[in-house]
Design a protein around this motif. Structure first.
Motif, mmCIF file in Angstrom:
data_model
loop_
_atom_site.group_PDB
_atom_site.id
_atom_site.type_symbol
_atom_site.label_atom_id
_atom_site.label_comp_id
_atom_site.label_asym_id
_atom_site.label_seq_id
_atom_site.Cartn_x
_atom_site.Cartn_y
_atom_site.Cartn_z
ATOM 1 N N GLY A 1 -83.257 -52.122 -30.835
ATOM 2 C CA GLY A 1 -83.419 -50.669 -30.793
ATOM 3 C C GLY A 1 -84.288 -50.148 -29.670
ATOM 4 O O GLY A 1 -84.678 -48.987 -29.679
ATOM 5 N N ALA B 1 -87.754 -48.559 -34.973
ATOM 6 C CA ALA B 1 -87.274 -49.812 -34.399
ATOM 7 C C ALA B 1 -88.433 -50.552 -33.744
ATOM 8 O O ALA B 1 -89.312 -49.945 -33.146
ATOM 9 C CB ALA B 1 -86.178 -49.528 -33.382
ATOM 10 N N THR B 2 -88.431 -51.878 -33.856
ATOM 11 C CA THR B 2 -89.563 -52.641 -33.312
ATOM 12 C C THR B 2 -89.267 -53.231 -31.939
ATOM 13 O O THR B 2 -90.044 -54.007 -31.430
ATOM 14 C CB THR B 2 -89.968 -53.786 -34.260
ATOM 15 O OG1 THR B 2 -88.849 -54.664 -34.405
ATOM 16 C CG2 THR B 2 -90.393 -53.251 -35.604
ATOM 17 N N GLY B 3 -88.100 -52.882 -31.366
ATOM 18 C CA GLY B 3 -87.841 -53.328 -30.003
ATOM 19 C C GLY B 3 -88.773 -52.615 -29.052
ATOM 20 O O GLY B 3 -89.089 -51.446 -29.250
ATOM 21 N N MET B 4 -89.261 -53.347 -28.036
ATOM 22 C CA MET B 4 -90.097 -52.669 -27.050
ATOM 23 C C MET B 4 -89.593 -52.958 -25.647
ATOM 24 O O MET B 4 -88.820 -53.878 -25.428
ATOM 25 C CB MET B 4 -91.570 -53.068 -27.152
ATOM 26 C CG MET B 4 -91.872 -54.127 -28.145
ATOM 27 S SD MET B 4 -93.565 -54.668 -28.088
ATOM 28 C CE MET B 4 -93.903 -54.810 -26.353
ATOM 29 N N ARG B 5 -90.051 -52.147 -24.718
ATOM 30 C CA ARG B 5 -89.684 -52.315 -23.319
ATOM 31 C C ARG B 5 -89.942 -53.740 -22.875
ATOM 32 O O ARG B 5 -90.921 -54.355 -23.275
ATOM 33 C CB ARG B 5 -90.528 -51.387 -22.453
ATOM 34 C CG ARG B 5 -89.786 -50.188 -21.978
ATOM 35 C CD ARG B 5 -90.751 -49.264 -21.279
ATOM 36 N NE ARG B 5 -90.657 -47.939 -21.887
ATOM 37 C CZ ARG B 5 -89.766 -47.024 -21.499
ATOM 38 N NH1 ARG B 5 -88.932 -47.287 -20.531
ATOM 39 N NH2 ARG B 5 -89.730 -45.856 -22.100
ATOM 40 N N ASP C 1 -80.122 -56.780 -30.001
ATOM 41 C CA ASP C 1 -80.554 -55.376 -30.002
ATOM 42 C C ASP C 1 -81.609 -55.107 -31.075
ATOM 43 O O ASP C 1 -81.344 -55.240 -32.262
ATOM 44 C CB ASP C 1 -79.343 -54.471 -30.225
ATOM 45 C CG ASP C 1 -79.739 -53.006 -30.175
ATOM 46 O OD1 ASP C 1 -80.837 -52.720 -29.642
ATOM 47 O OD2 ASP C 1 -78.961 -52.172 -30.669
ATOM 48 N N ALA D 1 -78.382 -48.337 -20.715
ATOM 49 C CA ALA D 1 -79.701 -47.945 -21.236
ATOM 50 C C ALA D 1 -80.674 -47.582 -20.131
ATOM 51 O O ALA D 1 -81.442 -46.634 -20.253
ATOM 52 C CB ALA D 1 -80.257 -49.066 -22.100
ATOM 53 N N LYS E 1 -77.006 -45.303 -29.916
ATOM 54 C CA LYS E 1 -77.147 -46.649 -29.352
ATOM 55 C C LYS E 1 -76.199 -46.770 -28.167
ATOM 56 O O LYS E 1 -75.026 -46.427 -28.262
ATOM 57 C CB LYS E 1 -76.773 -47.691 -30.400
ATOM 58 C CG LYS E 1 -77.607 -47.587 -31.660
ATOM 59 C CD LYS E 1 -78.622 -48.687 -31.714
ATOM 60 C CE LYS E 1 -79.579 -48.427 -32.854
ATOM 61 N NZ LYS E 1 -80.765 -49.208 -32.835
ATOM 62 N N GLU F 1 -84.947 -48.710 -25.951
ATOM 63 C CA GLU F 1 -84.109 -47.918 -25.049
ATOM 64 C C GLU F 1 -83.645 -48.702 -23.840
ATOM 65 O O GLU F 1 -82.599 -48.423 -23.277
ATOM 66 C CB GLU F 1 -84.902 -46.704 -24.544
ATOM 67 C CG GLU F 1 -84.818 -45.537 -25.476
ATOM 68 C CD GLU F 1 -85.680 -44.411 -24.969
ATOM 69 O OE1 GLU F 1 -85.945 -44.358 -23.759
ATOM 70 O OE2 GLU F 1 -86.094 -43.591 -25.808
ATOM 71 N N ASP F 2 -84.448 -49.667 -23.394
ATOM 72 C CA ASP F 2 -84.092 -50.321 -22.136
ATOM 73 C C ASP F 2 -83.247 -51.569 -22.340
ATOM 74 O O ASP F 2 -83.027 -52.319 -21.403
ATOM 75 C CB ASP F 2 -85.348 -50.613 -21.307
ATOM 76 C CG ASP F 2 -86.170 -51.735 -21.913
ATOM 77 O OD1 ASP F 2 -85.999 -51.997 -23.118
ATOM 78 O OD2 ASP F 2 -86.954 -52.360 -21.183
ATOM 79 N N GLY F 3 -82.766 -51.795 -23.581
ATOM 80 C CA GLY F 3 -81.834 -52.894 -23.762
ATOM 81 C C GLY F 3 -82.282 -53.901 -24.803
ATOM 82 O O GLY F 3 -83.304 -53.716 -25.458
ATOM 83 N N PRO F 4 -81.497 -54.962 -24.972
ATOM 84 C CA PRO F 4 -81.748 -55.926 -26.046
ATOM 85 C C PRO F 4 -82.977 -56.795 -25.777
ATOM 86 O O PRO F 4 -83.494 -56.840 -24.660
ATOM 87 C CB PRO F 4 -80.483 -56.778 -26.062
ATOM 88 C CG PRO F 4 -79.916 -56.658 -24.697
ATOM 89 C CD PRO F 4 -80.298 -55.296 -24.193
ATOM 90 N N SER G 1 -76.520 -52.058 -23.126
ATOM 91 C CA SER G 1 -77.718 -52.254 -22.307
ATOM 92 C C SER G 1 -77.468 -51.893 -20.850
ATOM 93 O O SER G 1 -78.388 -51.504 -20.139
ATOM 94 C CB SER G 1 -78.175 -53.702 -22.409
ATOM 95 O OG SER G 1 -77.104 -54.548 -22.062
#
Lengths: 150, 487
Positions: free
Chosen positions: A89, A55-59, A87, B257, B251, A91-94, B254
């Motif tokens: 992916g 997933a390419t989502g980051m903090r 989203d 999360a 998943k 961990e800390d949210g969208p 949020s």
């Protein structure tokens, strides 16, 4: 066609409230209209393949879907902002800031250096804040262009 | 401090550079120097030889193979995924900083390339399994050394009866040597209580990072509680890492999360692992121990050498785990009868228990290249631990390469046990190692039995490590559990 990394048409400060794939497709449409992507389905496939690897989502509310694709003619950035978040992916949210990075398959290293310096900017707090606070797509495009200048 | 880093990701256009930026920022915040080589699509600016030479540690943040790795030979290397560098560059630098003293401390053991934690993101399953185990082992070694040496010291100062001394909280006389010996023994025992939890905790940590620490430690403590020993700890650590890695894929909204790593993952991970350890593993182990004890009691009339070999093999099987305990309890239980056979059995069991640490120390000394730097480090205390009949001194070796080390130790300990029975050596003390040699009947032949066992175990383990495909390079050597856990 402009040779700049990003132009006003490639900025969407109000992405519709939607999911990851739809958000990427809407930004990819802008790349097609700007004649930077020749085959949208192929391009989306390549982005999704990369997305599946990790997933390419980051903090910090950032998503950076990206790929190198034969369907891309010039290194390009389409930028979208979502107030509710999408989203990606992390961990800390969208993600509220979405950077769709398109690189041509055989890009020369000068062009790639622009993308490299973009990637580095993504890690800087001030860059993120400016993009979160901006109201005008034209201002966003020129700010990013200025920032990624070698 | 000075660091060099290499970053590399599959597409080479985003994470490579983000990781580089994150590492540079984190280094600036710490006041450290850092040079990064970005192996990405924009071409890479290679690290200079001077930078590499001056670096205290190397950070490889890569999801694809890093080019020209041999430049870093002899440097402490910390490996991570690019995502780890992007998300938590500061903790990566912390790890790299912690890896540094190991190089300085390695002294005559040659340059050490083993960092405190080393997990490659894209390695094969077998390589990763070994890296997970090695991470756990590297954290256990200081506990083995500190606790074991204190216990050995207590035997030297207070004799073997020191384990029977009252709690120092009840009676402690600063003028009495025995009090100090009892204190050393009780501190050492306290340190030993950590062996299995720390092993399990850091195996889990290597697999699924910080959220897995608690389930790993708790699973390890549960392994101790059900008497599952260090093999139970290995299982607990792998379970905890696997469970937390699996839970992290779910998943979540949020809103939740943010508390996942701190509350939810440790909580549910501990519940799952604790339940499995107590309920699924606890009962069968207790039943197996009872069955083994009954079986041993039935063997009493059997051939003495055979009995010595069986007991010796059991002692080496799990180094303080359930099988070891059954054999040891069997021997100690006989002491009260005072019969000649019982004293011979006690001698055989202690001989067998001294073999594993001594044999591993010998093997790591004469054949250093078959052992990692961390293992070579732990070979020095292992000499003294083996001589003191602290079998746990071999745990770091067994835990990092169980498939080749444990069978070798069983062969060596079985030989020592059988020979001790054959020579008719006797012992009336339940422990103490060489410190109770004056209490051994036929001490000379007894030492011969121990040395023979040590030579057998050391030769076999060297042969196994040389000729049976090394875990780091071969894929078929990994135990079957790995597939289930890594999946």
């Amino acid at each position: 066609m402009s040779s700049e990394l990003i132009t006003t048409e490639l900025v969407d400060l109000d992405l519709p409230d939607t999911d990851r794939r739809a958000a990427i497709r809407s930004l990819a449409d802008r790349l097609v209209n700007a004649e930077r992507v020749t085959d949208i389905e192929r391009f989306l496939d390549d982005v999704e393949t990369r997305e599946q690897q990790m997933a390419t989502g980051m903090r910090g509310g950032i998503g950076i879907p990206h790929c190198r694709s034969a369907a891309v003619t010039a290194p390009s950035l389409a930028f979208g902002r979502s107030s509710t978040g999408i989203d990606f992916g992390s961990e800390d949210g969208p993600a509220n800031l979405i950077f769709l990075i398109a690189a041509p398959e055989g890009g020369d290293s000068d062009h790639m250096a622009v993308l490299a310096s973009l990637a580095r900017r993504l890690m800087r707090g001030e860059f993120k804040r400016t993009l979160l606070d901006a109201n005008d797509p034209a201002v966003v495009a020129s700010y990013v262009r200025e920032e990624v200048k070698p | 401090m000075k660091f060099v880093a290499v970053t590399a990701c599959p597409t080479g256009i985003a994470h490579t550079y983000m990781a580089a930026e994150a590492l540079e920022q984190a280094a600036r915040d710490r006041g450290d120097e850092l040079s990064v080589e970005t192996q990405g699509a924009a071409g890479s600016d290679p690290l200079s030889e001077q930078d590499i030479a001056a670096a205290d540690a190397v950070i490889l943040a890569a999801d694809v193979g890093v080019g020209e790795r041999d430049r870093f030979t002899g440097k402490p290397v910390v490996e991570a995924s690019v995502k780890q560098a992007v998300d938590s560059a500061a903790s990566l630098l912390e790890r790299a900083a912690a890896a540094e003293p190991m190089r300085v401390g390695s002294g005559s053991g040659g340059p050490s390339s083993d960092p405190a934690t080393k997990v490659t993101a894209n390695a094969s399953a077998a390589v990763r399994l070994r890296q997970w185990l090695m991470t756990g082992v590297s954290y256990v070694i200081p506990f083995v050394a500190a606790g074991g040496l204190l216990i050995a010291l207590s035997f030297a100062l207070g004799g073997y009866q020191i384990t029977e001394a009252p709690d120092v909280t009840e009676r402690f006389d600063p003028a009495s040597l025995t009090s100090w010996a009892a204190l050393a023994n009780q501190i050492g025992t306290a340190a030993f209580e950590f062996l299995v939890p720390v092993l399990a905790g850091f195996i889990a940590f290597a697999m699924a990072e910080r959220p897995a620490l608690v389930p790993g430690f708790v699973g390890g403590a549960a392994a101790v509680a059900v008497g599952a020993g260090f093999l139970g700890g290995l299982i607990a650590g792998l379970l905890a890492g696997g469970v937390v890695a699996g839970l992290r894929r779910i998943k979540v909204p949020s809103a939740v999360a943010g508390i996942m790593p701190v509350v939810v993952l440790p909580l549910f991970g501990s519940m799952v692992v604790g339940t499995l350890m107590f309920v699924v593993l606890g009962k069968p182990i207790a039943a197996a121990m009872t069955a083994l004890t009954d079986w041993l009691n039935g063997l009493s009339g059997a051939n003495a050498m055979l009995l010595g070999a069986v007991l010796g093999g059991m002692i080496a099987f799990d180094l303080g785990g359930p099988v070891n305990k059954v054999a040891y309890t069997f021997a100690v239980g006989g002491l009260t009868t005072g019969s000649e056979t019982a004293l011979e059995i006690m001698a055989a069991v202690m001989a067998a228990g001294m073999v594993p640490p001594l044999a591993m120390a010998l093997a790591a000394t004469v054949h250093a290249r078959s052992f990692s730097a961390a293992e070579r480090e732990s070979s020095r205390p292992a000499w003294l631990l083996g001589a003191s009949f602290i079998t746990e001194g071999a745990i770091p070796f067994a835990a990092s390469d169980p498939l080749r080390v444990i069978p070798s130790m069983i062969l060596g300990s079985a030989s020592a046990g059988a020979l001790s029975m054959f020579f008719g050596a006797t012992l009336r003390a339940p422990h103490g190692g060489l410190f109770v040699l004056p209490l051994v009947g036929d001490p000379l032949l007894y030492v011969v039995a121990i040395l023979a066992g040590v030579v057998v175990a050391a030769s076999v383990v060297i042969a196994a490590k040389t000729f049976v495909g090394r875990g780091a390079t071969s894929k078929e050597q990994a135990p079957e559990t790995e597939g289930a856990v890594a999946a």
